[in-house]
Design an enzyme around this catalytic site. Structure first.
Site, mmCIF file in Angstrom:
data_model
loop_
_atom_site.group_PDB
_atom_site.id
_atom_site.type_symbol
_atom_site.label_atom_id
_atom_site.label_comp_id
_atom_site.label_asym_id
_atom_site.label_seq_id
_atom_site.Cartn_x
_atom_site.Cartn_y
_atom_site.Cartn_z
ATOM 1 N N SER A 23 -17.269 16.446 127.881
ATOM 2 C CA SER A 23 -18.516 15.853 128.380
ATOM 3 C C SER A 23 -18.934 16.409 129.739
ATOM 4 O O SER A 23 -20.120 16.417 130.063
ATOM 5 C CB SER A 23 -18.378 14.331 128.480
ATOM 6 N N ASP A 172 -19.076 8.562 138.844
ATOM 7 C CA ASP A 172 -18.049 7.726 138.217
ATOM 8 C C ASP A 172 -16.637 8.280 138.459
ATOM 9 O O ASP A 172 -15.692 7.907 137.779
ATOM 10 C CB ASP A 172 -18.307 7.589 136.716
ATOM 11 N N HIS A 175 -17.565 12.509 136.038
ATOM 12 C CA HIS A 175 -18.698 13.353 135.657
ATOM 13 C C HIS A 175 -19.501 13.749 136.895
ATOM 14 O O HIS A 175 -19.604 12.980 137.841
ATOM 15 C CB HIS A 175 -19.581 12.617 134.650
#
Length: 195
Positions: A23, A172, A175
């Site tokens: 991600s 966070d 990311h």
């Protein structure tokens, strides 16, 4: 759906630079979109990042079509953070990353691989995930030959001097923010300019 989308991009061909990972890599399509447009849009680059992927998922994806239709000049590989968060040992994480590199070398032997160290995660240096990833990085760096596989650790760019991570770079603590993607692009630019 994401796999089908990525394979369709690969089928169209004309790709010189591939970003492969989880991600964090997929985030070039989100928080990193403007940075991508500035650095990579004109360079025939493709983002093969997929949310939640671990090394074993990337291995599987390599066999599912990503590299059947393309022969990129370079692959930027960032994988392993989800392995670390899943409780795997440093040795297991390193073995997974090494397996991905070896499979890429078999599948696209003419492609240079820029193997990025797993980015730091967690707000503080004593975060267990971060410590496992750092130990895995120490093991993984040995597979680079400096010619076809180059290892690069840019993790310090995302940390404060005391080892903590700023929310401005990783909201966070995992990311990247747009500024985080800018730092990533700047850090690897010398390595991806002319493969």
């Amino acid at each position: 759906e994401r796999l089908a989308e990525l394979n369709e991009i690969a089928r169209r061909g004309g790709i010189d630079l591939v970003f492969l990972g989880d991600s964090i890599t997929q985030g070039w399509n989100g928080a990193g979109k403007q940075v991508w447009a500035r650095y990579y849009a004109r360079r025939r680059a493709a983002n093969f990042g997929m949310d939640a992927d671990r090394a074993q998922h990337v291995l599987w994806r390599i066999e599912q079509g990503h590299f059947e239709w393309i022969r990129p000049k370079a692959v930027v590989l960032l994988i392993g953070t989800n392995n670390a968060s899943n409780g795997e040992t440093a040795q297991e994480i390193a073995a997974g990353v090494e397996a991905v590199v070896h499979r890429l070398r078999e599948k696209v032997p003419e492609s240079k691989i820029l193997l990025l160290a797993i980015f730091p995660a967690g707000e503080r240096p004593n975060n267990p995930r971060r410590m496992r990833a750092a130990a895995a990085n120490a093991a993984v760096r040995t597979i680079a030959d400096g010619r076809m596989v180059r290892y690069l650790d840019i993790g310090d760019r995302f940390m404060n001097p005391d080892g903590t991570i700023s929310k401005e770079l990783m909201p966070d603590f995992l990311h990247l923010s747009p500024h985080g993607y800018e730092l990533w692009a700047e850090a690897i630019e010398p390595a991806v300019q002319g493969p």
